[in-house]
Design a protein around this motif. Structure first.
Motif, PDB file in Angstrom:
ATOM      1  N   LEU A 122       0.860  -1.173   0.000  1.00  0.00           N
ATOM      2  CA  LEU A 122       0.000   0.000   0.000  1.00  0.00           C
ATOM      3  C   LEU A 122       0.898   1.225   0.000  1.00  0.00           C
ATOM      4  O   LEU A 122       1.876   1.282   0.757  1.00  0.00           O
ATOM      5  CB  LEU A 122      -0.906   0.032   1.225  1.00  0.00           C
ATOM      6  CG  LEU A 122      -1.962  -1.072   1.341  1.00  0.00           C
ATOM      7  CD1 LEU A 122      -1.384  -2.279   2.059  1.00  0.00           C
ATOM      8  CD2 LEU A 122      -3.181  -0.568   2.094  1.00  0.00           C
ATOM      9  N   ALA A 123       0.586   2.197  -0.846  1.00  0.00           N
ATOM     10  CA  ALA A 123       1.432   3.376  -0.981  1.00  0.00           C
ATOM     11  C   ALA A 123       0.578   4.578  -1.369  1.00  0.00           C
ATOM     12  O   ALA A 123      -0.502   4.420  -1.961  1.00  0.00           O
ATOM     13  CB  ALA A 123       2.499   3.143  -2.057  1.00  0.00           C
ATOM     14  N   PRO A 124       1.036   5.790  -1.064  1.00  0.00           N
ATOM     15  CA  PRO A 124       0.324   6.982  -1.534  1.00  0.00           C
ATOM     16  C   PRO A 124       0.159   6.944  -3.048  1.00  0.00           C
ATOM     17  O   PRO A 124       1.073   6.533  -3.767  1.00  0.00           O
ATOM     18  CB  PRO A 124       1.239   8.128  -1.090  1.00  0.00           C
ATOM     19  CG  PRO A 124       1.908   7.608   0.135  1.00  0.00           C
ATOM     20  CD  PRO A 124       2.176   6.155  -0.186  1.00  0.00           C
ATOM     21  N   ARG A 128       7.831   6.499  -1.930  1.00  0.00           N
ATOM     22  CA  ARG A 128       8.848   6.933  -0.965  1.00  0.00           C
ATOM     23  C   ARG A 128       8.513   6.419   0.430  1.00  0.00           C
ATOM     24  O   ARG A 128       9.384   6.248   1.272  1.00  0.00           O
ATOM     25  CB  ARG A 128       8.949   8.458  -0.960  1.00  0.00           C
ATOM     26  CG  ARG A 128       9.494   9.048  -2.253  1.00  0.00           C
ATOM     27  CD  ARG A 128       9.648  10.556  -2.141  1.00  0.00           C
ATOM     28  NE  ARG A 128      10.563  10.898  -1.051  1.00  0.00           N
ATOM     29  CZ  ARG A 128      10.672  12.117  -0.532  1.00  0.00           C
ATOM     30  NH1 ARG A 128       9.900  13.107  -0.980  1.00  0.00           N
ATOM     31  NH2 ARG A 128      11.525  12.353   0.444  1.00  0.00           N
ATOM     32  N   LEU A 129       7.234   6.215   0.665  1.00  0.00           N
ATOM     33  CA  LEU A 129       6.763   5.642   1.935  1.00  0.00           C
ATOM     34  C   LEU A 129       5.703   4.612   1.600  1.00  0.00           C
ATOM     35  O   LEU A 129       4.838   4.863   0.754  1.00  0.00           O
ATOM     36  CB  LEU A 129       6.173   6.728   2.835  1.00  0.00           C
ATOM     37  CG  LEU A 129       5.587   6.255   4.168  1.00  0.00           C
ATOM     38  CD1 LEU A 129       6.693   5.725   5.082  1.00  0.00           C
ATOM     39  CD2 LEU A 129       4.840   7.383   4.862  1.00  0.00           C
ATOM     40  N   LEU A 130       5.767   3.456   2.241  1.00  0.00           N
ATOM     41  CA  LEU A 130       4.840   2.390   1.899  1.00  0.00           C
ATOM     42  C   LEU A 130       4.584   1.463   3.079  1.00  0.00           C
ATOM     43  O   LEU A 130       5.287   1.502   4.090  1.00  0.00           O
ATOM     44  CB  LEU A 130       5.362   1.573   0.724  1.00  0.00           C
ATOM     45  CG  LEU A 130       6.621   0.749   0.980  1.00  0.00           C
ATOM     46  CD1 LEU A 130       6.634  -0.493   0.110  1.00  0.00           C
ATOM     47  CD2 LEU A 130       7.870   1.591   0.696  1.00  0.00           C
ATOM     48  N   ILE A 131       3.557   0.641   2.911  1.00  0.00           N
ATOM     49  CA  ILE A 131       3.199  -0.392   3.882  1.00  0.00           C
ATOM     50  C   ILE A 131       3.279  -1.722   3.154  1.00  0.00           C
ATOM     51  O   ILE A 131       2.583  -1.931   2.158  1.00  0.00           O
ATOM     52  CB  ILE A 131       1.763  -0.189   4.417  1.00  0.00           C
ATOM     53  CG1 ILE A 131       1.604   1.211   5.042  1.00  0.00           C
ATOM     54  CG2 ILE A 131       1.399  -1.278   5.418  1.00  0.00           C
ATOM     55  CD1 ILE A 131       0.150   1.603   5.263  1.00  0.00           C
ATOM     56  N   GLN A 132       4.134  -2.627   3.618  1.00  0.00           N
ATOM     57  CA  GLN A 132       4.271  -3.946   3.001  1.00  0.00           C
ATOM     58  C   GLN A 132       3.569  -4.987   3.871  1.00  0.00           C
ATOM     59  O   GLN A 132       3.854  -5.092   5.061  1.00  0.00           O
ATOM     60  CB  GLN A 132       5.744  -4.343   2.899  1.00  0.00           C
ATOM     61  CG  GLN A 132       6.598  -3.414   2.058  1.00  0.00           C
ATOM     62  CD  GLN A 132       8.075  -3.708   2.189  1.00  0.00           C
ATOM     63  OE1 GLN A 132       8.908  -2.848   1.914  1.00  0.00           O
ATOM     64  NE2 GLN A 132       8.427  -4.903   2.634  1.00  0.00           N
ATOM     65  N   VAL A 133       2.692  -5.741   3.271  1.00  0.00           N
ATOM     66  CA  VAL A 133       2.061  -6.870   3.957  1.00  0.00           C
ATOM     67  C   VAL A 133       2.679  -8.130   3.372  1.00  0.00           C
ATOM     68  O   VAL A 133       2.423  -8.481   2.215  1.00  0.00           O
ATOM     69  CB  VAL A 133       0.535  -6.875   3.789  1.00  0.00           C
ATOM     70  CG1 VAL A 133      -0.083  -8.000   4.615  1.00  0.00           C
ATOM     71  CG2 VAL A 133      -0.055  -5.521   4.197  1.00  0.00           C
ATOM     72  N   ARG A 152      -3.072   3.783  -2.869  1.00  0.00           N
ATOM     73  CA  ARG A 152      -3.300   2.724  -3.848  1.00  0.00           C
ATOM     74  C   ARG A 152      -2.646   1.458  -3.328  1.00  0.00           C
ATOM     75  O   ARG A 152      -1.975   1.470  -2.292  1.00  0.00           O
ATOM     76  CB  ARG A 152      -2.705   3.097  -5.208  1.00  0.00           C
ATOM     77  CG  ARG A 152      -1.186   3.248  -5.192  1.00  0.00           C
ATOM     78  CD  ARG A 152      -0.637   3.633  -6.560  1.00  0.00           C
ATOM     79  NE  ARG A 152      -0.781   2.553  -7.513  1.00  0.00           N
ATOM     80  CZ  ARG A 152       0.230   1.834  -7.989  1.00  0.00           C
ATOM     81  NH1 ARG A 152       1.477   2.066  -7.575  1.00  0.00           N
ATOM     82  NH2 ARG A 152       0.038   0.885  -8.871  1.00  0.00           N
ATOM     83  N   TYR A 153      -2.808   0.356  -4.067  1.00  0.00           N
ATOM     84  CA  TYR A 153      -2.142  -0.878  -3.662  1.00  0.00           C
ATOM     85  C   TYR A 153      -1.750  -1.668  -4.909  1.00  0.00           C
ATOM     86  O   TYR A 153      -2.298  -1.526  -5.990  1.00  0.00           O
ATOM     87  CB  TYR A 153      -3.049  -1.717  -2.757  1.00  0.00           C
ATOM     88  CG  TYR A 153      -4.312  -2.237  -3.400  1.00  0.00           C
ATOM     89  CD1 TYR A 153      -4.370  -3.491  -3.993  1.00  0.00           C
ATOM     90  CD2 TYR A 153      -5.476  -1.454  -3.412  1.00  0.00           C
ATOM     91  CE1 TYR A 153      -5.537  -3.963  -4.575  1.00  0.00           C
ATOM     92  CE2 TYR A 153      -6.644  -1.916  -3.980  1.00  0.00           C
ATOM     93  CZ  TYR A 153      -6.667  -3.165  -4.571  1.00  0.00           C
ATOM     94  OH  TYR A 153      -7.830  -3.633  -5.158  1.00  0.00           O
ATOM     95  N   PHE A 154      -0.712  -2.492  -4.724  1.00  0.00           N
ATOM     96  CA  PHE A 154      -0.257  -3.373  -5.797  1.00  0.00           C
ATOM     97  C   PHE A 154       0.457  -4.569  -5.170  1.00  0.00           C
ATOM     98  O   PHE A 154       0.623  -4.637  -3.958  1.00  0.00           O
ATOM     99  CB  PHE A 154       0.644  -2.632  -6.795  1.00  0.00           C
ATOM    100  CG  PHE A 154       1.866  -1.972  -6.206  1.00  0.00           C
ATOM    101  CD1 PHE A 154       3.086  -2.624  -6.138  1.00  0.00           C
ATOM    102  CD2 PHE A 154       1.800  -0.674  -5.723  1.00  0.00           C
ATOM    103  CE1 PHE A 154       4.220  -2.014  -5.616  1.00  0.00           C
ATOM    104  CE2 PHE A 154       2.925  -0.040  -5.196  1.00  0.00           C
ATOM    105  CZ  PHE A 154       4.122  -0.713  -5.145  1.00  0.00           C
ATOM    106  N   TYR A 155       0.849  -5.514  -6.018  1.00  0.00           N
ATOM    107  CA  TYR A 155       1.447  -6.755  -5.538  1.00  0.00           C
ATOM    108  C   TYR A 155       2.822  -6.966  -6.156  1.00  0.00           C
ATOM    109  O   TYR A 155       3.072  -6.606  -7.305  1.00  0.00           O
ATOM    110  CB  TYR A 155       0.558  -7.959  -5.903  1.00  0.00           C
ATOM    111  CG  TYR A 155      -0.862  -7.831  -5.423  1.00  0.00           C
ATOM    112  CD1 TYR A 155      -1.238  -8.272  -4.142  1.00  0.00           C
ATOM    113  CD2 TYR A 155      -1.841  -7.266  -6.242  1.00  0.00           C
ATOM    114  CE1 TYR A 155      -2.553  -8.149  -3.699  1.00  0.00           C
ATOM    115  CE2 TYR A 155      -3.149  -7.145  -5.803  1.00  0.00           C
ATOM    116  CZ  TYR A 155      -3.500  -7.591  -4.538  1.00  0.00           C
ATOM    117  OH  TYR A 155      -4.809  -7.460  -4.103  1.00  0.00           O
TER     118      TYR A 155
END
Length: 208
Positions: free
Chosen positions: A24-26, A170-175, A202-205
């Protein structure tokens, strides 16, 4: 202050049988909400719990994780406790990077021009050129621009349409330990992130 050696997705080494990650990222890759505030938002929402010992930026999933991330298809049982050499679902929030960092995997495909929808066939070279320039000269929107070979429009490499198969941040959340398409953040969670961080997400894989 921006760290000189920001962490990337590879800084928390996955086990050999790592299945992938949801990121998940801006929506705007240049935007950097305050990281400590973001951690507070995730903690208050119950998305993350305590930090994993020995991993500065990694956290156990919180009590509301399964309410904020929707798993697709049949019921999915996920391991959420660290075990030596075994994959387990957890959350990583790396330090802010000095410029939009590139995250890709074997699932990444050529992006499309946001205007005419033409594919950028030489995208690996374009990404490499941008990263080399950013490391040497810092972030420069002119240096990062890519001209569409069909319509001629010029846009930063990170603003091309990568679908959900890669992206910049530049800033993100990794699951961690999420197979591409296996789970999606709920609309309510994305709205919560936007409301409290001040920017759309937004989100991506990425699949290693």
């Amino acid at each position: 202050m921006t760290p000189n050696n920001p962490m990337s997705a590879a800084d928390v080494a996955p086990p050999a049988n790592h299945v992938g990650r949801l990121i998940l990222a801006p929506r705007d890759a240049e935007v950097t909400p305050d990281r400590e505030r973001l951690l507070g938002i995730l903690s208050d929402a119950g998305f993350i719990a305590d930090r994993i010992p020995g991993r500065e930026c990694a956290y156990r999933i919180g009590p509301e994780f399964s309410a904020l991330i929707a798993f697709v298809g049949c019921a999915v049982a996920i391991a959420s406790e660290p075990r030596t050499g075994s994959p387990f679902c957890h959350v990583v929030v790396p330090s802010v990077s000095a410029y939009p960092r590139w995250f890709q995997g074997r699932n990444t495909r050529a992006p499309r021009c946001p205007g005419c929808r033409a594919r950028l066939s030489d995208w690996p070279l374009r990404v490499e050129q941008f990263e080399q320039s950013a490391r040497t000269h810092g972030l420069d929107r002119q240096d990062s621009a890519v001209i569409c070979p069909v319509c001629g429009e010029s846009r930063p490499i990170w603003s091309w349409d990568w679908k959900q198969q890669g992206g910049f941040a530049r800033l993100l959340i990794q699951v961690e330990e999420i197979f591409p398409g296996e789970a999606v953040p709920t609309d309510a969670f994305l709205e919560q992130l936007e409301r409290y961080s001040g920017c759309a997400w937004r989100y991506f894989y990425v699949q290693d």
